[in-house]
Design an enzyme around this catalytic site. Structure first.
Site, PDB file in Angstrom:
ATOM      1  N   HIS A  72       0.837  -1.203   0.000  1.00 25.17           N
ATOM      2  CA  HIS A  72       0.000   0.000   0.000  1.00 25.17           C
ATOM      3  C   HIS A  72       0.874   1.257   0.000  1.00 25.17           C
ATOM      4  O   HIS A  72       0.675   2.162  -0.821  1.00 25.17           O
ATOM      5  CB  HIS A  72      -0.911  -0.030   1.235  1.00 25.17           C
ATOM      6  CG  HIS A  72      -1.768   1.178   1.412  1.00 25.17           C
ATOM      7  ND1 HIS A  72      -3.132   1.118   1.399  1.00 25.17           N
ATOM      8  CD2 HIS A  72      -1.467   2.485   1.632  1.00 25.17           C
ATOM      9  CE1 HIS A  72      -3.625   2.337   1.585  1.00 25.17           C
ATOM     10  NE2 HIS A  72      -2.625   3.181   1.744  1.00 25.17           N
ATOM     11  N   GLU A  73       1.844   1.311   0.912  1.00 25.52           N
ATOM     12  CA  GLU A  73       2.683   2.503   1.021  1.00 25.52           C
ATOM     13  C   GLU A  73       3.651   2.623  -0.155  1.00 25.52           C
ATOM     14  O   GLU A  73       3.861   3.724  -0.677  1.00 25.52           O
ATOM     15  CB  GLU A  73       3.430   2.515   2.355  1.00 25.52           C
ATOM     16  CG  GLU A  73       2.529   2.531   3.578  1.00 25.52           C
ATOM     17  CD  GLU A  73       1.454   3.614   3.566  1.00 25.52           C
ATOM     18  OE1 GLU A  73       1.629   4.666   2.909  1.00 25.52           O
ATOM     19  OE2 GLU A  73       0.411   3.398   4.217  1.00 25.52           O
ATOM     20  N   HIS A  76       2.032   4.160  -3.181  1.00 25.21           N
ATOM     21  CA  HIS A  76       1.967   5.626  -3.173  1.00 25.21           C
ATOM     22  C   HIS A  76       3.217   6.225  -3.802  1.00 25.21           C
ATOM     23  O   HIS A  76       3.139   7.162  -4.612  1.00 25.21           O
ATOM     24  CB  HIS A  76       1.818   6.157  -1.743  1.00 25.21           C
ATOM     25  CG  HIS A  76       0.451   5.990  -1.168  1.00 25.21           C
ATOM     26  ND1 HIS A  76      -0.682   6.536  -1.719  1.00 25.21           N
ATOM     27  CD2 HIS A  76       0.038   5.344  -0.047  1.00 25.21           C
ATOM     28  CE1 HIS A  76      -1.732   6.241  -0.977  1.00 25.21           C
ATOM     29  NE2 HIS A  76      -1.322   5.506   0.044  1.00 25.21           N
TER      30      HIS A  76
END
Length: 161
Positions: A72-73, A76
């Site tokens: 998820h991170e 980004h």
């Protein structure tokens, strides 16, 4: 550094390598830190090319961290490199999550955060009581913010104990 933190760093590296292969890019490995606090599992610092993870939530949810939070991170960061400033959980990020990492693009975690939950302060409106975080409580006390109930739309008032 714990064994679990080493596993997170290895997973970050794996995600970057996977993105490089699938997207034919040469992205570098970001800085990884374990400084994230509060109820947030992780965050991505786009310009600093850094990902931060919450060490308490990591210890309590190791499997979910390695399989969901880390991709998820990193997604980004990858979305920022490919598309510039975009909506944090917009279509670009969702495509990277699903097509590059093969992970369902969920925007929030559902971890039990009771161990990292800070003090709350009780406020009242016409219809109910509300628990506000210390950050919101302090903003109200300094006159920097006011909050209202979403139901009755009345301002919240502090119930001092």
């Amino acid at each position: 550094m714990s064994e679990l933190q080493h596993q997170v760093i290895a997973k970050v590296e794996q995600c970057i390598k996977q993105a490089n292969q699938r997207l034919n890019k040469r992205l570098t490995i970001p800085t990884v830190s374990f400084k994230q606090r509060g109820k947030i599992a992780g965050s991505a610092r786009l310009q600093g090319w850094e990902v931060r993870f919450n060490p308490v939530l990591l210890t309590e949810n190791p499997h979910a961290f390695l399989n969901e939070v880390v991709p998820h991170e990193v997604a980004h960061l990858v979305a920022f490199k490919l598309f510039g400033r975009v909506r944090p959980h917009g279509k670009e990020w969702k495509i990277i999550m699903a097509d590059v990492f093969g992970v369902p693009p969920r925007t929030t975690h559902s971890f039990d955060v009771s161990s990292v939950q800070g003090n709350t302060y009780t406020y009242r409106c016409q219809c109910s009581e509300h628990q506000l975080t210390i950050r919101r409580h302090n903003k109200i006390q300094r006159g920097q913010a006011t909050y209202q109930c979403r139901q009755c739309e009345q301002p919240l008032t502090y119930l001092a104990c």
